[in-house]
Design a protein around this motif. Structure first.
Motif, PDB file in Angstrom:
ATOM      1  N   LYS A 152      11.865 -30.071 -14.227  1.00  0.00           N
ATOM      2  CA  LYS A 152      10.883 -29.416 -13.367  1.00  0.00           C
ATOM      3  C   LYS A 152      10.220 -30.430 -12.443  1.00  0.00           C
ATOM      4  O   LYS A 152       9.755 -31.473 -12.883  1.00  0.00           O
ATOM      5  CB  LYS A 152       9.831 -28.694 -14.209  1.00  0.00           C
ATOM      6  N   LEU A 153      10.204 -30.084 -11.148  1.00  0.00           N
ATOM      7  CA  LEU A 153       9.565 -30.927 -10.144  1.00  0.00           C
ATOM      8  C   LEU A 153       8.491 -30.127  -9.425  1.00  0.00           C
ATOM      9  O   LEU A 153       8.577 -28.902  -9.324  1.00  0.00           O
ATOM     10  CB  LEU A 153      10.601 -31.420  -9.125  1.00  0.00           C
ATOM     11  N   ILE A 154       7.479 -30.824  -8.929  1.00  0.00           N
ATOM     12  CA  ILE A 154       6.417 -30.168  -8.163  1.00  0.00           C
ATOM     13  C   ILE A 154       6.522 -30.632  -6.717  1.00  0.00           C
ATOM     14  O   ILE A 154       6.387 -31.817  -6.425  1.00  0.00           O
ATOM     15  CB  ILE A 154       5.026 -30.506  -8.733  1.00  0.00           C
ATOM     16  N   TRP A 155       6.806 -29.677  -5.816  1.00  0.00           N
ATOM     17  CA  TRP A 155       6.943 -29.974  -4.396  1.00  0.00           C
ATOM     18  C   TRP A 155       5.832 -29.287  -3.626  1.00  0.00           C
ATOM     19  O   TRP A 155       5.462 -28.150  -3.925  1.00  0.00           O
ATOM     20  CB  TRP A 155       8.296 -29.505  -3.861  1.00  0.00           C
ATOM     21  N   ASN A 156       5.314 -29.972  -2.613  1.00  0.00           N
ATOM     22  CA  ASN A 156       4.316 -29.397  -1.699  1.00  0.00           C
ATOM     23  C   ASN A 156       5.056 -28.975  -0.426  1.00  0.00           C
ATOM     24  O   ASN A 156       5.472 -29.810   0.363  1.00  0.00           O
ATOM     25  CB  ASN A 156       3.238 -30.425  -1.385  1.00  0.00           C
ATOM     26  N   PHE A 157       5.217 -27.645  -0.232  1.00  0.00           N
ATOM     27  CA  PHE A 157       6.041 -27.107   0.846  1.00  0.00           C
ATOM     28  C   PHE A 157       5.233 -26.795   2.098  1.00  0.00           C
ATOM     29  O   PHE A 157       4.067 -26.416   2.035  1.00  0.00           O
ATOM     30  CB  PHE A 157       6.721 -25.811   0.396  1.00  0.00           C
ATOM     31  N   SER A 158       5.908 -26.915   3.252  1.00  0.00           N
ATOM     32  CA  SER A 158       5.391 -26.394   4.517  1.00  0.00           C
ATOM     33  C   SER A 158       6.596 -25.969   5.361  1.00  0.00           C
ATOM     34  O   SER A 158       7.673 -26.556   5.255  1.00  0.00           O
ATOM     35  CB  SER A 158       4.564 -27.443   5.265  1.00  0.00           C
TER      36      SER A 158
END
Length: 243
Positions: free
Chosen positions: A131-137
């Motif tokens: 599991k990875l945490i990505w900050n999307f835009s």
């Protein structure tokens, strides 16, 4: 006849002149188009290179549900090749798992915006289950092959979140140590008093100098001390602000 011949020659000259002008303009236009096409191709290659070499995961996709391009970092971190995620449906099912259906409507809405959209933190699952945490835009980039297209980029903040959690755990340990120190400090004297009273009662009982009034007085002292201990407030440590 001479006038007619001259008129024919004039027409022939005008026709040849127009043909020459047309060929010259066609050559100029074709040459300019070729330059423009080469320039567009160079810009396309440059854009693809910039996207592909970007340190952050990037995906280019359109409203038809096709993934037009993903860069190397996205493939490396997600552990999926472009062929495995060449449509939005494949991407959703692989990355979001059970949440895939709820994500669909959100992604579909991205093509309706004319401005940059900050999607925030999203947890994704890699091919190996990590599991990875990505900050999307996401940002609209107009039409590609007559389809509204969007470029989505992300920042992998997994390590930052791990650091945040580590700081929280460390602060909890520090707070627990401080709490125990407070307990020790605030309870030391009352516990000592209880110990003194109980020891005195034991000596009185052993010496057969038992006095009921003294017993009640001592028991009241113990009760008062216990009540005092129950009122001592130990503050709970709070989670630190994110850096």
């Amino acid at each position: 006849m001479i006038i007619f011949d001259n008129f024919e020659n004039f027409n022939l000259f005008i026709t040849l002149l127009f043909i020459f002008i047309f060929l010259f303009m066609s050559y100029y236009i074709i040459k300019k188009l070729a330059r423009d096409i080469n320039k567009l191709e160079s810009n396309r290659i440059l854009l693809e290179t910039i996207i592909n070499e970007s340190p952050n995961p990037i995906m280019l996709h359109n409203e038809e549900g096709k993934v037009l391009m993903v860069n190397k970092v996205l493939e490396e971190l997600s552990e999926y090749t472009y062929k495995e995620i060449d449509t939005i449906d494949k991407w959703r099912k692989h990355i979001y798992g059970k949440k895939s259906s709820s994500v669909k409507s959100y992604i579909d809405n991205l093509y309706k915006y004319n401005h940059r959209v900050e999607e925030g933190e999203i947890t994704i699952k890699t091919k190996s289950g990590k599991k990875l945490i990505w900050n999307f835009s996401s940002t609209p980039i107009g039409y590609i092959n007559n389809q509204k297209s969007v470029i989505s980029s992300a920042m992998d903040i997994t390590k930052l979140k791990d650091k945040d959690n580590l700081l929280y755990i460390q602060s909890r340990h520090a707070a627990m140590g401080e709490m125990l120190s407070n307990i020790s400090h605030q309870w030391r004297q009352p516990l000592s008093l209880i110990s003194t009273i109980s020891t005195g009662l034991e000596l009185t009982f052993n010496n057969k100098n038992f006095d009921e009034k003294e017993l009640k007085k001592s028991m009241q002292q113990i009760n008062n001390t216990v009540q005092y201990l129950s009122l001592i407030h130990i503050s709970e440590p709070t989670r630190p602000e994110r850096i």
